[in-house]
Structures are given as C-alpha cells and as structure tokens.
Design an enzyme around this catalytic site. Sequence first.
Site, PDB file in Angstrom:
ATOM      1  N   HIS A 171       0.830  -1.207   0.000  1.00 55.75           N
ATOM      2  CA  HIS A 171       0.000   0.000   0.000  1.00 55.75           C
ATOM      3  C   HIS A 171       0.865   1.258   0.000  1.00 55.75           C
ATOM      4  O   HIS A 171       0.608   2.220  -0.708  1.00 55.75           O
ATOM      5  CB  HIS A 171      -0.847   0.054   1.285  1.00 55.75           C
ATOM      6  CG  HIS A 171      -2.066  -0.796   1.213  1.00 55.75           C
ATOM      7  ND1 HIS A 171      -2.521  -1.548   2.279  1.00 55.75           N
ATOM      8  CD2 HIS A 171      -2.943  -1.004   0.224  1.00 55.75           C
ATOM      9  CE1 HIS A 171      -3.616  -2.169   1.925  1.00 55.75           C
ATOM     10  NE2 HIS A 171      -3.907  -1.869   0.690  1.00 55.75           N
TER      11      HIS A 171
ATOM     12  N   CYS B  72      -0.933  -2.406 -22.489  1.00 53.99           N
ATOM     13  CA  CYS B  72      -1.164  -1.613 -21.275  1.00 53.99           C
ATOM     14  C   CYS B  72      -0.324  -2.085 -20.085  1.00 53.99           C
ATOM     15  O   CYS B  72      -0.527  -1.617 -18.965  1.00 53.99           O
ATOM     16  CB  CYS B  72      -2.652  -1.590 -20.924  1.00 53.99           C
ATOM     17  SG  CYS B  72      -3.333  -3.226 -20.604  1.00 53.99           S
TER      18      CYS B  72
HETATM   19  C1  PEP Z   1      -0.621  -6.670 -17.164  1.00 55.84           C
HETATM   20  O1  PEP Z   1      -0.689  -7.824 -16.741  1.00 55.84           O
HETATM   21  O2  PEP Z   1       0.291  -6.268 -17.900  1.00 55.84           O
HETATM   22  C2  PEP Z   1      -1.645  -5.683 -16.810  1.00 55.84           C
HETATM   23  C3  PEP Z   1      -1.699  -4.504 -17.388  1.00 55.84           C
HETATM   24  O3  PEP Z   1      -2.517  -5.998 -15.825  1.00 55.84           O
HETATM   25  P1  PEP Z   1      -2.161  -6.039 -14.259  1.00 55.84           P
HETATM   26  O4  PEP Z   1      -0.804  -5.437 -14.082  1.00 55.84           O
HETATM   27  O5  PEP Z   1      -3.239  -5.290 -13.583  1.00 55.84           O
HETATM   28  O6  PEP Z   1      -2.201  -7.516 -13.987  1.00 55.84           O
END
Ligand code: PEP
Length: 535
Positions: free
Chosen positions: A182, A491
């Site tokens: 956190h 992403c």
């Molecule tokens: C990923 O796995 O790259 C992603 C964007 O999702 P998270 O980091 O939330 O698992």
Amino acid sequence: MPAIELTGRPASPGLAIGALYPLAERTGLSRSAGTPAEESAALTTAIATASAALIAIMAGAEGEGADILEFQVAMLADDELAAPAFAAIVAGIEAASAWRATLDEAIAGYRDGGDAYFAARASDLEDIRDRVLAALAGEAGESSVPPGAILIGRDVTPSLFLSVDWKAGGAIALSEGSPSSHVAMLARARGVPMVVGLGSLPASGPVEAIVDGDGGRLILDPDAGAKSAFARDTAGAADRAAAEAEAALLPAALADGSPVRVLINVAEPEELGAIDPSICDGIGLVRTEFLFHRPAGLPDEETQYRAYLRMLEWAGERPVTIRTVDAGGDKPVPGLTIDGESNPFLGTRGVRLSLAKPEIFRVQLRALARAAVHGNLKVMLPMVTVPGEIDEAARLLDAAVAELAAAGVPHARPPLGIMVEVPAVAVVPELYAAAAFFSIGSNDLTQYAAAAARDIAAVAPLCDAGHPAVAALIANVVRAGEALGREVSLCGDMGGDRRHLPALVGAGLRSVSVAPRLVGRVKRALAALAPDGAA
Ligand code: PEP
Ligand code: MG
C-alpha cells in the site's frame, strides 16, 4: 568515513537527499504501571489519542489511503478488539503489555488465517498497536518527522506515510517492504522516492542519506563525490522533467512523423483530477479493482456507475477502456476471491472468477452498460484463456443490456475486447476473433511466459519483459490484429519503459497505455525511433 552504498528494489522513482529519520519500534514500556483502574483509564485515553490522530490524518487523505485509515479508526472503536486487554489489566497486567499481547494475537490471527485479504490488513493492525503503545508511553507522534527527512527502518505504515508533509521532499528506505505494498502505491502517487528490500540497515551511526528510487540505491553519509553526483543527477532529472512535461502536450509520433497512440492507465479515479486530458489519446486501462478493495465490501451498481461516469466525463470524446474486475492472483478481494488456492496466479483470477460468480459480474456489466451512454466506453476482459470465455461474457453483457432495456434504463452496449496476457492467447490470437480489440498485458504475459512470478524478488531477473520471447509474442498479436482488423494496444508496464520501446515499435505496435506521469517520457523516446524500432 566513506559513503556506504546499499542496493535494494526500486519501489517509487525519484532522487532525494536528507537527514535520516529512523523509524523506531515502539514498546510503550517507558511508563511506570499503576493500579488496574489507572491502567484501564490510561489505555482508554491512549486508544482515544491514537484514534483522534488517525481521524486528523484522514481529513487530508483520499482514495485508498482514506480507506485504510477508516478501517483503522473502525478497529480502534471496536470494543471486542480491546476487550482481552482490559480483562488482562483487571487480572493485574499493566496496560502496555496487555495491549501488546492482545493486538499481537489479533495480528497473528489476521496473518495466519489463510485469507490473503486479512493477511494484507495485518500491517494496518500493527500500526494501530504501535500508535496506542506510543500514546501510552507519551511518545511524540509522527508530527515530529522533520520536513524533507529520509524515513529509514524495517517497514512503514500507510498512516505514518499519510501523516508526513512530503511537499518539502524526503524519501523512504526500508530493510524489508515490497514494491507492491500500500505504501509503495501511495509513494508513487505522491512522487516520494522509495527503495525497499535493502537488507539489514545500521540502527545508528549515519545521519544523512541519498535515496535513488530509480536505481533502488541508498547511500548512507554521502561523501563529497556522492553529493556532487547527486546534484548532477537532480539537475539532469529536473531538466528531463521539464522537457517531458512539454513533450506530453504534443501528439505522439515516431521519428518519421508516423503517429503512435499514447493512452493512460488509471488505478484510482482520484488521480484524474491532476491530469490534463489533452496529454493522452484516452484511457487505455482502468483497473476496477480499486472499487472492490474498499472496507465497505463489494461495490453496488450505483457506486460503480458513478465511478465509471466520472472517468468518461473526464475523457470527453476520447476512448476509455474499463477492465472488468481482475481479482485473484496477488489481488484478493474478500467475499469474491477463492481462499487457499495453492498457486493463485494460476487459479481463479480475472474473467475466470467473474464467470464463476455471475451474480457479481452482472452488477458490473449493468453499471458499465449504463455508463456507456455518456462517452466512448470500451470494456475489456482480463485473463482470457479460451475463446469460450469471451462468448460467455458477451452473453452476460447482452443479458444485462436486455434487462436495462426492459426496465427503460438508459444504456448502450459497449464493445467487448480482451487483455492478451496468457501465452495461450498470444500464440494463436487469430482464434480470439470474437474480441472487439486486443490489449497486451505485458506484466502477466512476461511472468507466465517466463514461469517466474512477478511478485517474488528472487526470480525477478527471470521475470524480464526484455526476453525475446515476449517481443515475439507481441509481434504475433500485432500481426493477428492486422489480419483480423482488430486494434492492438499494450497496457502493461513495458510500454512505459524506454528500454523496451524499440522492441515494441519494432514488433509493429503503435499504441501503448502507460502510467500518467510517464506520458511525456514515452513520447520523447518514441520521437527518436524509426518505424522498425531502430534508434
Ligand atoms: C498486465 O498484466 O500487464 C496488466 C496490465 O494488468 P495487471 O498489471 O493489472 O495484472
Ligand atoms: Mg494482468
């Protein structure tokens, strides 16, 4: 004395120099014991003091920080929590020992109960244990943390973090801790440099330190050489930050002028207040887990609808890709995720969990369909492994849309796309044509391709997005997207890392979604690359 340099793990970027502020382990034992009646009264006062301090900090906190504090205040108000301590005082134990023993037992119960959510809350309980002990001993609270100090110790609690005025600088250096804690999340949001996992730290001696949150370094008692290197690095960082802020406002393009889309990832809607929408091409990933981690329990349809609406209003015409909840793995949610799985990253996570709990999924899909009326919304499924999961989620989305239509509630049916983060999808993406778009989750794609967990420090060098296998998988997804006429974006954190941009551009990728503070940095780096990724 020469400077001592220690290396740990970067948890929040940035550079800072300042006086060391050791985080003391509090005992509460520096007072002399009174009669049971006096001890009871002292404990009652100390609990009230700790609670008042937390409420005061809460006034300036928001988002997850405020939720943590709310949980702590509620725990301090819970008579059941303190009852064993008051019983022990009646039996002749002095207040500090009685409180410590009671809280230690409660903390052990939270930590060892096999429920990952409660285990994560154990450190919040440790914090209230120590606050009451400090109040009992009449110790000064954290208001004594001087501005610009470098907090150094085993770990730091969210409430202590939130009570410090970071505007004057400062940083955190911990012998333990985790980049996914956190506090690390709060530090990144506030721009406080932080390094964790430094191993044993000197209990006394050094008085000053430099924290390098990018390199994961702590330099104790820096000598003249280290200080002038720090001054150079800080001046360079300030120049870079100014150039990046300017670059953020320009459209993203490669060296030949061909366009690239740069979107932002959002973890908490509160972040958006400080961001100018014109720096990005929209929101490429909203991690809706933030709604599901609140102490109040699972969010109802109205709460979700309002949160989604806020983001769509912020974005205007720009697209907003909201991911359905990705609970499970390292993100347990009480009342939703399955406890006790032997390997949660390979377990009931993401869309697997949503499909296993259709009554909870339905609430999110209804809220999303209602919000879709107000902007350019796209909905994304996490952790898709087989095409049938898209079909099943689409069926549930259609059912939610039909319910809203029957009830005369304004709604729209948003396009349904998928995260490509399971290697099975990245190897044969053409089988997933039911998806309206693909967004590559490089964080999970890397950990699953490398069979090295993203949250285990010992295998961190193996969990490397720079492995050519990851770039090959991404190139395969880009090719399939072109053949199928599906938009492909990325992403995961790889898109915000300058070291990986040549490989991503070389793989044909022309859309990335990154942390908001990295937009300018990424645009500058892209502008130096040729279409084949060469610098
Ligand atoms: C990923 O796995 O790259 C992603 C964007 O999702 P998270 O980091 O939330 O698992
Ligand atoms: Mg992921």
